[in-house]
Scaffold this motif. Structure first.
Motif, mmCIF file in Angstrom:
data_model
loop_
_atom_site.group_PDB
_atom_site.id
_atom_site.type_symbol
_atom_site.label_atom_id
_atom_site.label_comp_id
_atom_site.label_asym_id
_atom_site.label_seq_id
_atom_site.Cartn_x
_atom_site.Cartn_y
_atom_site.Cartn_z
ATOM 1 N N GLN A 1 0.829 -1.213 0.000
ATOM 2 C CA GLN A 1 0.000 0.000 0.000
ATOM 3 C C GLN A 1 0.861 1.261 0.000
ATOM 4 O O GLN A 1 0.532 2.256 -0.660
ATOM 5 N N GLU A 2 1.982 1.195 0.695
ATOM 6 C CA GLU A 2 2.905 2.333 0.714
ATOM 7 C C GLU A 2 3.445 2.604 -0.682
ATOM 8 O O GLU A 2 3.525 3.757 -1.131
ATOM 9 N N LEU A 3 3.818 1.542 -1.402
ATOM 10 C CA LEU A 3 4.330 1.696 -2.763
ATOM 11 C C LEU A 3 3.275 2.288 -3.683
ATOM 12 O O LEU A 3 3.560 3.215 -4.463
ATOM 13 N N GLU A 4 2.052 1.771 -3.615
ATOM 14 C CA GLU A 4 1.005 2.252 -4.506
ATOM 15 C C GLU A 4 0.723 3.736 -4.279
ATOM 16 O O GLU A 4 0.544 4.493 -5.242
ATOM 17 N N LYS A 5 0.747 4.156 -3.043
ATOM 18 C CA LYS A 5 0.556 5.582 -2.744
ATOM 19 C C LYS A 5 1.705 6.417 -3.322
ATOM 20 O O LYS A 5 1.487 7.479 -3.919
ATOM 21 N N SER A 6 2.921 5.917 -3.185
ATOM 22 C CA SER A 6 4.086 6.642 -3.713
ATOM 23 C C SER A 6 4.064 6.691 -5.237
ATOM 24 O O SER A 6 4.453 7.702 -5.841
ATOM 25 N N LYS B 1 14.011 2.238 -3.844
ATOM 26 C CA LYS B 1 14.551 2.681 -5.125
ATOM 27 C C LYS B 1 13.769 3.849 -5.728
ATOM 28 O O LYS B 1 14.347 4.696 -6.416
ATOM 29 N N LEU B 2 12.465 3.918 -5.464
ATOM 30 C CA LEU B 2 11.653 4.999 -6.022
ATOM 31 C C LEU B 2 12.094 6.358 -5.490
ATOM 32 O O LEU B 2 12.015 7.371 -6.197
ATOM 33 N N LYS B 3 12.601 6.396 -4.268
ATOM 34 C CA LYS B 3 13.074 7.661 -3.686
ATOM 35 C C LYS B 3 14.210 8.264 -4.514
ATOM 36 O O LYS B 3 14.355 9.481 -4.599
ATOM 37 N N TYR B 4 15.019 7.412 -5.104
ATOM 38 C CA TYR B 4 16.185 7.865 -5.866
ATOM 39 C C TYR B 4 15.933 7.884 -7.364
ATOM 40 O O TYR B 4 16.820 8.256 -8.139
ATOM 41 N N TYR B 5 14.736 7.512 -7.762
ATOM 42 C CA TYR B 5 14.464 7.340 -9.186
ATOM 43 C C TYR B 5 14.553 8.635 -9.997
ATOM 44 O O TYR B 5 15.095 8.615 -11.116
ATOM 45 N N PRO B 6 14.053 9.768 -9.510
ATOM 46 C CA PRO B 6 14.233 11.008 -10.292
ATOM 47 C C PRO B 6 15.697 11.292 -10.612
ATOM 48 O O PRO B 6 16.029 11.722 -11.724
ATOM 49 N N LYS B 7 16.574 11.024 -9.652
ATOM 50 C CA LYS B 7 18.015 11.220 -9.876
ATOM 51 C C LYS B 7 18.519 10.240 -10.937
ATOM 52 O O LYS B 7 19.304 10.607 -11.821
ATOM 53 N N ASP B 8 18.061 8.997 -10.866
ATOM 54 C CA ASP B 8 18.471 7.994 -11.858
ATOM 55 C C ASP B 8 17.986 8.362 -13.260
ATOM 56 O O ASP B 8 18.711 8.181 -14.244
ATOM 57 N N LEU B 9 16.750 8.862 -13.347
ATOM 58 C CA LEU B 9 16.216 9.281 -14.650
ATOM 59 C C LEU B 9 17.062 10.401 -15.250
ATOM 60 O O LEU B 9 17.373 10.389 -16.452
ATOM 61 N N ALA B 10 17.431 11.349 -14.414
ATOM 62 C CA ALA B 10 18.256 12.469 -14.886
ATOM 63 C C ALA B 10 19.621 11.972 -15.366
ATOM 64 O O ALA B 10 20.140 12.449 -16.390
ATOM 65 N N LYS B 11 20.182 11.001 -14.666
ATOM 66 C CA LYS B 11 21.480 10.445 -15.063
ATOM 67 C C LYS B 11 21.367 9.656 -16.361
ATOM 68 O O LYS B 11 22.273 9.684 -17.198
ATOM 69 N N ARG B 12 20.261 8.932 -16.544
ATOM 70 C CA ARG B 12 20.046 8.220 -17.803
ATOM 71 C C ARG B 12 20.013 9.208 -18.977
ATOM 72 O O ARG B 12 20.602 8.968 -20.034
ATOM 73 N N ALA B 13 19.289 10.305 -18.783
ATOM 74 C CA ALA B 13 19.205 11.324 -19.838
ATOM 75 C C ALA B 13 20.574 11.924 -20.119
ATOM 76 O O ALA B 13 20.910 12.223 -21.278
ATOM 77 N N GLU B 14 21.368 12.084 -19.086
ATOM 78 C CA GLU B 14 22.713 12.636 -19.251
ATOM 79 C C GLU B 14 23.605 11.671 -20.039
ATOM 80 O O GLU B 14 24.348 12.091 -20.933
ATOM 81 N N VAL B 15 23.508 10.381 -19.716
ATOM 82 C CA VAL B 15 24.280 9.371 -20.448
ATOM 83 C C VAL B 15 23.872 9.362 -21.922
ATOM 84 O O VAL B 15 24.717 9.336 -22.830
ATOM 85 N N ALA B 16 22.557 9.415 -22.172
ATOM 86 C CA ALA B 16 22.058 9.429 -23.548
ATOM 87 C C ALA B 16 22.578 10.648 -24.311
ATOM 88 O O ALA B 16 22.982 10.545 -25.476
ATOM 89 N N SER B 17 22.573 11.780 -23.649
ATOM 90 C CA SER B 17 23.045 13.012 -24.279
ATOM 91 C C SER B 17 24.534 12.908 -24.639
ATOM 92 O O SER B 17 24.966 13.357 -25.719
ATOM 93 N N LEU C 1 13.222 1.466 -13.555
ATOM 94 C CA LEU C 1 12.951 1.243 -12.137
ATOM 95 C C LEU C 1 12.664 -0.241 -11.973
ATOM 96 O O LEU C 1 11.601 -0.726 -12.352
ATOM 97 N N GLY C 2 13.638 -0.974 -11.438
ATOM 98 C CA GLY C 2 13.497 -2.420 -11.354
ATOM 99 C C GLY C 2 13.516 -2.919 -9.926
ATOM 100 O O GLY C 2 14.179 -2.341 -9.055
ATOM 101 N N CYS C 3 12.785 -4.011 -9.688
ATOM 102 C CA CYS C 3 12.850 -4.659 -8.384
ATOM 103 C C CYS C 3 13.840 -5.818 -8.459
ATOM 104 O O CYS C 3 14.674 -5.865 -9.356
ATOM 105 N N TYR C 4 13.775 -6.753 -7.526
ATOM 106 C CA TYR C 4 14.744 -7.851 -7.466
ATOM 107 C C TYR C 4 14.081 -9.168 -7.871
ATOM 108 O O TYR C 4 14.374 -10.227 -7.323
#
Length: 363
Positions: free
Chosen positions: A39-44, A242-258, A188-191
């Motif tokens: 439930q915590e994940l779904e809310k986030s 992992k979702l807490k850090y995901y915006p940072k990861d997305l930004a880094k992915r875009a940077e790598v692509a660039s 955004l992957g789980c285990y």
């Protein structure tokens, strides 16, 4: 140099303490199914996407099944989608007894070409499933306009695109139902396996919550024919970290692509990824097109550079879909792209040195 394609080990090391503590907490609580972490994940997820309702589920394939079941896709119905995607997109349509109807892709984005959709609509058509291939949403303005005109539902297969946007809106909030996958190698992957469905329709959300629990309305009372499609508590706990850090990861992915694009933009033998100005991509893959793919892959392999092909054969040519009656030449753009596409290492942690080394070897 030895390069890791997805670099999951490095990511685990970054968040190891929090993730392992979250796993340990679930183990100690012994609430492995539908625990509080779910439930915590779904809310986030609702907060992150701005979709009104997020419903977690067992994987991205089951997410598609839940979406179609909620929309009452039945045997004899037709669902329009792309042949240039992972098989789950069309497999789930066929699994429900409906007929996948393929439409060729746009040569720049590799997403379904909306200009070719209307000619495939028949009285049996019930829905359109655009795929946000490699992390970029399809042209949702045109697709939504067509769907509204013909009274069709739209399901976004966002297995590769969680966190992407179209006109500033996440693709989890753009359709009647959007789906995603939390397979370990996704942005955004789980285990293990995991997925989610998103909707702004309360009735559809409640139906999908019931369908993932064998159609239960209350314990041992079943309103629908459903499925065992829950996301387990352990995976939810991992995703909460992992979702807490995901915006940072997305930004880094875009940077790598660039950085890839800048390093490769002058190489005439390579077609680079194209991102429409209306969209942002989650960059699940950085996929280029080359004429001599097999030869180049072997050269890169010998240099310690892993590559992948997403996807080497379009769905209309797969053996399991022979019954649909398609033949080679029916979707020429999908066929050409399938012969030339090649994905380079893509994750938030590809270093400048690795990018330079990869691009040098692409010369």
């Amino acid at each position: 140099m030895k390069i890791d394609f997805a670099n999951l080990q490095y990511q685990h090391e970054l968040y190891k303490e929090e993730i392992e503590n979250a796993i340990l907490q679930v183990a100690r609580n012994c609430n492995f199914i539908m625990g509080n972490e779910v439930q915590e994940l779904e809310k986030s997820l609702e907060e992150f996407t701005s979709a009104k309702y997020a419903v977690s589920c067992s994987n991205g394939t089951d997410a598609l099944l839940l979406a179609m079941m909620a929309l009452d896709i039945k045997p004899g119905d037709e669902v329009i989608t792309t042949p240039f995607t992972f098989i789950a997109t069309a497999e789930t349509i066929a699994f429900l007894g409906a007929t996948p109807v393929f439409v060729d892709i746009d040569e720049k984005t590799y997403n379904i070409d909306p200009n070719k959709i209307e000619e495939k609509i028949t009285p049996k058509t019930k829905a359109i499933i655009p795929v946000s291939i490699y992390g970029q949403p399809a042209d949702m303005d045109k697709i939504s306009e067509i769907a509204k005109k013909h009274n069709l539902k739209v399901i976004i297969d966002g297995a590769q695109s969680f966190g992407s946007t179209y006109n500033g809106i996440t693709d989890s909030a753009l359709a009647d139902i959007s789906t995603t996958s939390f397979f370990p190698a996704k942005p955004l992957g789980c285990y293990g396996d995991g997925g989610a469905v998103f909707t702004n329709d309360e009735n559809l959300a409640n139906k999908m919550k019931s369908l993932r629990l064998h159609g239960q309305s209350k314990r041992y009372h079943h309103k629908y024919i459903g499925m065992g499609g829950r996301l387990d508590t352990m995976q939810s706990a991992i995703l909460n970290v992992k979702l807490k850090y995901y915006p940072k990861d997305l930004a880094k992915r875009a940077e790598v692509a660039s950085k890839y694009t800048k390093a490769l933009e002058n190489k005439s033998n390579i077609v680079l990824p194209y991102v429409d100005k209306k969209t942002t991509s989650a960059w699940a893959q950085y996929s280029i097109r080359v004429k001599n793919r097999d030869e180049l892959q072997e050269k890169l392999k010998l240099a310690g550079i892993p590559t992948a092909v997403h996807y080497p054969m379009p769905l209309h040519l797969q053996e399991c879909f022979i019954y649909l009656g398609y033949k080679k030449g029916d979707f020429p753009i999908s066929e050409i792209v399938s012969e030339e596409i090649m994905s380079l290492p893509m994750n938030p942690y590809v270093t400048d040195e690795e990018i330079e080394y990869i691009c040098e070897n692409l010369g």
